[in-house]
Design a protein around this motif. Structure first.
Motif, PDB file in Angstrom:
ATOM      1  N   ILE A 157      -1.441  16.986  -4.004  1.00 61.45           N
ATOM      2  CA  ILE A 157      -0.934  16.507  -2.615  1.00 61.45           C
ATOM      3  C   ILE A 157      -0.506  17.421  -1.998  1.00 61.45           C
ATOM      4  CG2 ILE A 157       0.509  14.666  -1.983  1.00 61.45           C
ATOM      5  CD1 ILE A 157       0.271  13.223  -4.539  1.00 61.45           C
ATOM      6  N   GLY A 158       0.052  18.515  -2.743  1.00 59.82           N
ATOM      7  CA  GLY A 158       0.963  19.454  -1.647  1.00 59.82           C
ATOM      8  C   GLY A 158      -0.363  20.282  -0.949  1.00 59.82           C
ATOM      9  N   LEU A 159      -1.448  20.376  -1.412  1.00 60.54           N
ATOM     10  CA  LEU A 159      -2.435  21.182  -0.826  1.00 60.54           C
ATOM     11  C   LEU A 159      -3.129  20.218   0.467  1.00 60.54           C
ATOM     12  CD1 LEU A 159      -4.145  22.951  -3.721  1.00 60.54           C
ATOM     13  CD2 LEU A 159      -2.801  24.161  -2.005  1.00 60.54           C
ATOM     14  N   ARG A 160      -3.278  18.957  -0.082  1.00 58.29           N
ATOM     15  CA  ARG A 160      -3.822  18.041   1.006  1.00 58.29           C
ATOM     16  C   ARG A 160      -3.301  17.515   2.123  1.00 58.29           C
ATOM     17  NH1 ARG A 160      -7.891  12.900  -0.741  1.00 58.29           N
ATOM     18  NH2 ARG A 160      -8.076  12.260   1.215  1.00 58.29           N
ATOM     19  N   PHE A 161      -1.817  17.176   1.987  1.00 56.03           N
ATOM     20  CA  PHE A 161      -0.860  16.827   3.044  1.00 56.03           C
ATOM     21  C   PHE A 161       0.120  17.803   3.266  1.00 56.03           C
ATOM     22  CE2 PHE A 161      -2.540  13.405   1.014  1.00 56.03           C
ATOM     23  CZ  PHE A 161      -3.228  12.449   1.962  1.00 56.03           C
ATOM     24  N   ARG A 162       0.718  17.777   4.443  1.00 52.41           N
ATOM     25  CA  ARG A 162       2.101  18.553   4.653  1.00 52.41           C
ATOM     26  C   ARG A 162       3.006  18.023   3.724  1.00 52.41           C
ATOM     27  NH1 ARG A 162       3.832  16.384  10.777  1.00 52.41           N
ATOM     28  NH2 ARG A 162       5.056  14.745  10.232  1.00 52.41           N
ATOM     29  N   PHE A 163       4.306  18.722   3.953  1.00 55.92           N
ATOM     30  CA  PHE A 163       5.277  18.646   2.884  1.00 55.92           C
ATOM     31  C   PHE A 163       5.842  17.367   2.861  1.00 55.92           C
ATOM     32  CE2 PHE A 163       9.935  19.004   2.081  1.00 55.92           C
ATOM     33  CZ  PHE A 163       9.985  19.299   0.859  1.00 55.92           C
ATOM     34  N   ALA A 164       6.282  16.695   3.941  1.00 60.95           N
ATOM     35  CA  ALA A 164       6.850  15.382   3.878  1.00 60.95           C
ATOM     36  C   ALA A 164       5.998  14.448   3.350  1.00 60.95           C
ATOM     37  CB  ALA A 164       7.300  15.091   5.399  1.00 60.95           C
TER      38      ALA A 164
END
Length: 311
Positions: A157-164
């Motif tokens: 998820i960290g790689l796919r989306f931004r931090f929030a």
């Protein structure tokens, strides 16, 4: 499905209420678990489970008195399956370390105690024997498997989306695990390998549902840059609502059938899945989205005006 066609519900309006409700359930579950102790199944603690069928009806107290008279120590007696079948499930802790006996010592103790009590003729239908070393190893492996799945999901998820968004999805995953554990404590289910398997399944289910919504959020943020993050997220939740409800509903009905007709062996697994499906759907709509908005708004305030990121 007319309720979900062109849906325009203000889910984000209730985000603080949802977070408060989840916090109450989780805290109550953790307090209850600490006070009562986390019940470990035979898979983890070691011991014996036997299913005994009696020819005539026998009460739990009669079986317990027979075992107590034989010095079985702490035991759990409960009806197993259809009451008309006169079956009892007997659970005893492992006695090997205390007495130096063989692995099937508990099984022989139960058979001897019931025979001596002369309650009624009986047959042993099934027995599970787990040594303390194996139980501790299974417990360790179960913890490692759960942590490994969470770490893998976090990286993805960290790689796919931004931090929030990543933090929102991860928080929703932990939310579902903790809520599920709370209900397991409330309803008295032991933690076993079946329960761990259900929790791992819930983890994947929850993340998949959350990613569907976040993908739509990312698409809408690119086409509606002038709208607030709160409005974009709420609109995205509504746009994917029919898919969320249909997926959760069909999965819930399938697992409900498993819970009702799958027998005692699958009951704990099915119950865990039922709670996880409800919690996963709830957290996807309220928890993950709410945290994404809270963190995303803080990030936006910390950036120069006009530099909003899309995904």
């Amino acid at each position: 499905m007319a309720l979900f066609e062109n849906a325009n519900y203000d889910f984000i309006k209730w985000r603080w209420h949802a977070i408060a409700l989840s916090a109450i359930i989780i805290i109550a579950g953790m307090v209850y678990g600490i006070q009562k102790g986390i019940p470990l199944g035979i898979d983890f603690s070691g011991g014996t489970i036997m299913v005994v069928k009696f020819e005539k009806p026998v009460s739990d107290d009669q079986v317990r008195q027979a075992l107590d008279a034989a010095g079985s120590g702490e035991n759990v007696i409960q009806a197993y399956g259809d009451p008309a079948l006169n079956q009892k499930q007997i659970r005893l802790p492992q006695l090997i370390e205390e007495t130096g006996g063989s692995l099937d010592q508990n099984a022989r103790l139960v058979v001897g105690a019931l025979t001596k009590a002369n309650l009624t003729p009986f047959n042993v239908l099934n027995q599970e024997l787990v040594g303390p070393v194996i139980g501790a190893d299974l417990q360790r492996r179960g913890i490692y498997a759960t942590l490994a799945s969470i770490i893998g999901i976090t990286i993805y998820i960290g790689l796919r989306f931004r931090f929030a968004f990543a933090i929102g999805a991860i928080a929703a995953t932990f939310h579902d695990i903790l809520v599920t554990l709370a209900f397991l404590f409330f309803f008295g289910y032991d933690l076993s390998l079946n329960i761990v398997a259900a929790i791992l399944t819930i983890t994947g289910y929850s993340v998949n549902d959350t990613i569907v919504i976040f993908d739509r959020v990312r698409e809408n943020m690119r086409s509606k840059r002038r709208d607030s993050l709160e409005k974009v997220v709420n609109e995205s939740v509504n746009q994917t609502l029919s898919r969320t409800i249909i997926t959760a509903g069909t999965t819930f009905l399938s697992v409900l059938a498993l819970y009702l007709f799958g027998g005692e062996v699958l009951e704990g697994f099915a119950f865990t899945m039922l709670v996880g499906i409800i919690s996963g759907t709830y957290s996807t709509i309220f928890i993950a989205s709410s945290i994404a908005i809270i963190l995303g708004t803080k990030q936006a305030k910390g950036r120069p005006q006009g530099t909003r990121k899309a995904g």
